[in-house]
Motif scaffolding. Structure first.
Motif, PDB file in Angstrom:
ATOM      1  N   ARG A   1      36.846  89.641  -2.661  1.00  0.00           N
ATOM      2  CA  ARG A   1      37.411  89.036  -3.874  1.00  0.00           C
ATOM      3  C   ARG A   1      36.312  88.439  -4.736  1.00  0.00           C
ATOM      4  O   ARG A   1      35.172  88.314  -4.315  1.00  0.00           O
ATOM      5  N   GLN A   2      36.685  88.036  -5.956  1.00  0.00           N
ATOM      6  CA  GLN A   2      35.728  87.391  -6.851  1.00  0.00           C
ATOM      7  C   GLN A   2      35.264  86.065  -6.256  1.00  0.00           C
ATOM      8  O   GLN A   2      36.014  85.376  -5.563  1.00  0.00           O
ATOM      9  N   ILE A   3      34.027  85.733  -6.553  1.00  0.00           N
ATOM     10  CA  ILE A   3      33.434  84.480  -6.120  1.00  0.00           C
ATOM     11  C   ILE A   3      33.763  83.411  -7.157  1.00  0.00           C
ATOM     12  O   ILE A   3      33.653  83.655  -8.362  1.00  0.00           O
ATOM     13  N   THR A   4      34.182  82.241  -6.684  1.00  0.00           N
ATOM     14  CA  THR A   4      34.512  81.127  -7.586  1.00  0.00           C
ATOM     15  C   THR A   4      33.699  79.894  -7.200  1.00  0.00           C
ATOM     16  O   THR A   4      33.042  79.861  -6.156  1.00  0.00           O
ATOM     17  N   ALA A   5      33.789  78.868  -8.018  1.00  0.00           N
ATOM     18  CA  ALA A   5      33.095  77.614  -7.737  1.00  0.00           C
ATOM     19  C   ALA A   5      33.509  77.028  -6.391  1.00  0.00           C
ATOM     20  O   ALA A   5      32.722  76.329  -5.750  1.00  0.00           O
ATOM     21  N   ALA A   6      34.708  77.325  -5.936  1.00  0.00           N
ATOM     22  CA  ALA A   6      35.174  76.842  -4.633  1.00  0.00           C
ATOM     23  C   ALA A   6      34.341  77.418  -3.485  1.00  0.00           C
ATOM     24  O   ALA A   6      34.369  76.896  -2.368  1.00  0.00           O
ATOM     25  N   ASP A   7      33.583  78.479  -3.744  1.00  0.00           N
ATOM     26  CA  ASP A   7      32.750  79.128  -2.722  1.00  0.00           C
ATOM     27  C   ASP A   7      31.314  78.618  -2.731  1.00  0.00           C
ATOM     28  O   ASP A   7      30.451  79.172  -2.045  1.00  0.00           O
ATOM     29  N   ALA A   8      31.047  77.560  -3.486  1.00  0.00           N
ATOM     30  CA  ALA A   8      29.671  77.084  -3.684  1.00  0.00           C
ATOM     31  C   ALA A   8      28.976  76.734  -2.373  1.00  0.00           C
ATOM     32  O   ALA A   8      27.785  77.025  -2.202  1.00  0.00           O
ATOM     33  N   SER A   9      29.668  76.139  -1.447  1.00  0.00           N
ATOM     34  CA  SER A   9      29.047  75.746  -0.182  1.00  0.00           C
ATOM     35  C   SER A   9      28.540  76.973   0.580  1.00  0.00           C
ATOM     36  O   SER A   9      27.405  76.981   1.077  1.00  0.00           O
ATOM     37  N   PHE A  10      29.357  78.006   0.663  1.00  0.00           N
ATOM     38  CA  PHE A  10      28.921  79.227   1.344  1.00  0.00           C
ATOM     39  C   PHE A  10      27.770  79.893   0.594  1.00  0.00           C
ATOM     40  O   PHE A  10      26.785  80.323   1.197  1.00  0.00           O
ATOM     41  N   ILE A  11      27.878  79.992  -0.721  1.00  0.00           N
ATOM     42  CA  ILE A  11      26.828  80.627  -1.522  1.00  0.00           C
ATOM     43  C   ILE A  11      25.513  79.870  -1.365  1.00  0.00           C
ATOM     44  O   ILE A  11      24.446  80.467  -1.200  1.00  0.00           O
ATOM     45  N   LEU A  12      25.568  78.538  -1.381  1.00  0.00           N
ATOM     46  CA  LEU A  12      24.379  77.722  -1.174  1.00  0.00           C
ATOM     47  C   LEU A  12      23.732  78.062   0.173  1.00  0.00           C
ATOM     48  O   LEU A  12      22.516  78.287   0.252  1.00  0.00           O
ATOM     49  N   SER A  13      24.538  78.144   1.199  1.00  0.00           N
ATOM     50  CA  SER A  13      24.031  78.455   2.533  1.00  0.00           C
ATOM     51  C   SER A  13      23.425  79.858   2.587  1.00  0.00           C
ATOM     52  O   SER A  13      22.315  80.058   3.087  1.00  0.00           O
ATOM     53  N   LEU A  14      24.136  80.842   2.045  1.00  0.00           N
ATOM     54  CA  LEU A  14      23.667  82.229   2.076  1.00  0.00           C
ATOM     55  C   LEU A  14      22.357  82.392   1.314  1.00  0.00           C
ATOM     56  O   LEU A  14      21.416  83.022   1.810  1.00  0.00           O
ATOM     57  N   LEU A  15      22.285  81.834   0.117  1.00  0.00           N
ATOM     58  CA  LEU A  15      21.086  81.987  -0.713  1.00  0.00           C
ATOM     59  C   LEU A  15      19.855  81.327  -0.103  1.00  0.00           C
ATOM     60  O   LEU A  15      18.732  81.649  -0.491  1.00  0.00           O
ATOM     61  N   ASN A  16      20.072  80.428   0.840  1.00  0.00           N
ATOM     62  CA  ASN A  16      18.953  79.730   1.461  1.00  0.00           C
ATOM     63  C   ASN A  16      18.643  80.197   2.877  1.00  0.00           C
ATOM     64  O   ASN A  16      17.787  79.622   3.546  1.00  0.00           O
ATOM     65  N   GLU A  17      19.332  81.240   3.331  1.00  0.00           N
ATOM     66  CA  GLU A  17      18.967  81.811   4.626  1.00  0.00           C
ATOM     67  C   GLU A  17      17.585  82.447   4.480  1.00  0.00           C
ATOM     68  O   GLU A  17      17.318  83.139   3.482  1.00  0.00           O
ATOM     69  N   PRO A  18      16.700  82.229   5.447  1.00  0.00           N
ATOM     70  CA  PRO A  18      15.355  82.831   5.371  1.00  0.00           C
ATOM     71  C   PRO A  18      15.389  84.347   5.135  1.00  0.00           C
ATOM     72  O   PRO A  18      14.580  84.870   4.366  1.00  0.00           O
ATOM     73  N   SER A  19      16.336  85.030   5.752  1.00  0.00           N
ATOM     74  CA  SER A  19      16.418  86.488   5.576  1.00  0.00           C
ATOM     75  C   SER A  19      16.783  86.860   4.141  1.00  0.00           C
ATOM     76  O   SER A  19      16.318  87.872   3.623  1.00  0.00           O
ATOM     77  N   PHE A  20      17.615  86.053   3.467  1.00  0.00           N
ATOM     78  CA  PHE A  20      17.967  86.311   2.073  1.00  0.00           C
ATOM     79  C   PHE A  20      16.735  86.109   1.195  1.00  0.00           C
ATOM     80  O   PHE A  20      16.409  86.964   0.356  1.00  0.00           O
ATOM     81  N   ILE A  21      16.054  84.993   1.404  1.00  0.00           N
ATOM     82  CA  ILE A  21      14.865  84.685   0.599  1.00  0.00           C
ATOM     83  C   ILE A  21      13.798  85.761   0.796  1.00  0.00           C
ATOM     84  O   ILE A  21      13.206  86.242  -0.167  1.00  0.00           O
ATOM     85  N   GLU A  22      13.591  86.174   2.036  1.00  0.00           N
ATOM     86  CA  GLU A  22      12.570  87.180   2.331  1.00  0.00           C
ATOM     87  C   GLU A  22      12.970  88.578   1.853  1.00  0.00           C
ATOM     88  O   GLU A  22      12.164  89.297   1.275  1.00  0.00           O
ATOM     89  N   GLY A  23      14.224  88.957   2.072  1.00  0.00           N
ATOM     90  CA  GLY A  23      14.654  90.322   1.777  1.00  0.00           C
ATOM     91  C   GLY A  23      15.130  90.551   0.357  1.00  0.00           C
ATOM     92  O   GLY A  23      15.103  91.676  -0.139  1.00  0.00           O
ATOM     93  N   ILE A  24      15.580  89.489  -0.307  1.00  0.00           N
ATOM     94  CA  ILE A  24      16.130  89.654  -1.657  1.00  0.00           C
ATOM     95  C   ILE A  24      15.321  88.820  -2.649  1.00  0.00           C
ATOM     96  O   ILE A  24      14.599  89.360  -3.468  1.00  0.00           O
ATOM     97  N   ALA A  25      15.470  87.508  -2.585  1.00  0.00           N
ATOM     98  CA  ALA A  25      14.723  86.635  -3.504  1.00  0.00           C
ATOM     99  C   ALA A  25      15.058  85.183  -3.214  1.00  0.00           C
ATOM    100  O   ALA A  25      16.115  84.879  -2.668  1.00  0.00           O
ATOM    101  N   ASP A  26      14.181  84.311  -3.622  1.00  0.00           N
ATOM    102  CA  ASP A  26      14.455  82.883  -3.582  1.00  0.00           C
ATOM    103  C   ASP A  26      15.071  82.523  -4.927  1.00  0.00           C
ATOM    104  O   ASP A  26      14.396  82.503  -5.950  1.00  0.00           O
ATOM    105  N   LYS A  27      16.358  82.266  -4.928  1.00  0.00           N
ATOM    106  CA  LYS A  27      17.088  81.988  -6.168  1.00  0.00           C
ATOM    107  C   LYS A  27      16.935  80.536  -6.629  1.00  0.00           C
ATOM    108  O   LYS A  27      17.489  80.162  -7.661  1.00  0.00           O
ATOM    109  N   GLN A  28      16.194  79.714  -5.870  1.00  0.00           N
ATOM    110  CA  GLN A  28      15.949  78.312  -6.235  1.00  0.00           C
ATOM    111  C   GLN A  28      17.259  77.547  -6.418  1.00  0.00           C
ATOM    112  O   GLN A  28      17.416  76.765  -7.364  1.00  0.00           O
TER     113      GLN A  28
END
Length: 171
Positions: free
Chosen positions: A12-39
């Motif tokens: 489904r579409q991502i909403t502001a209610a998903d911010a906690s999960f998105i914050l966690s995902l974007l800061n996983e070392p594998s995400f930062i290394e494999g995709i990008a550090d979104k800061q």
């Protein structure tokens, strides 16, 4: 509201209610290394990121990256969808999953649902996917799904060279 479902997943579409999960995902070392550090380092920044990237893409393009949850328990496990870059006309597949959910077939299941949506709803005839040069897990997933290596390319969105894969939809 679900845009797509599969045997084990809801997408489904991502909403502001998903911010906690998105914050966690974007800061996983594998995400930062494999995709990008979104800061993105706070819930407030995660909400802004959701609005400026995901929500904007839904509005501007009619599609984007979506939240992938387990159907049982509605547990968020990753993101998967189609990206429209300013400098390309392609339907670019993108996905990232929390490390706890790797090697369970979820990425492949979500990608199949997204590709079917792209083909049937968006009428896409070809998809591309981009990986970092040494992201063996994504390379294997893409190849299992029928993507074929096309070329090594320096993309505007990334500092380093990337591997570009293509999948052509059979008419």
């Amino acid at each position: 509201m679900a845009l797509m479902t599969s045997e084990r997943l809801t997408i489904r579409q991502i909403t502001a209610a998903d911010a906690s999960f998105i914050l966690s995902l974007l800061n996983e070392p594998s995400f930062i290394e494999g995709i990008a550090d979104k800061q993105v380092h706070s819930l407030e920044q995660a909400v802004t990121y959701i609005n400026d990237s995901f929500t904007k893409s839904y509005h501007d393009n009619g599609y984007g990256m979506y939240l992938v949850t387990l159907r049982e328990g509605d547990i968020p496990i990753g993101i998967c969808g189609l990206i429209r870059r300013d400098y390309r006309d392609d339907f670019e597949l993108g996905y990232a999953f929390a490390k706890a959910f790797w090697s369970k077939g979820y990425a492949q299941e979500a990608v199949k649902a997204v590709l079917n949506y792209g083909e049937t709803v968006l009428k896409a005839k070809e998809f591309i996917a981009v990986t970092s040069m040494d992201n063996e897990a994504s390379i294997k997933t893409l190849e299992r799904l029928g993507f074929v290596f096309d070329k090594i390319e320096k993309l505007a969105a990334y500092d380093e060279e990337s591997r570009l894969y293509k999948l052509t939809v059979e008419s």
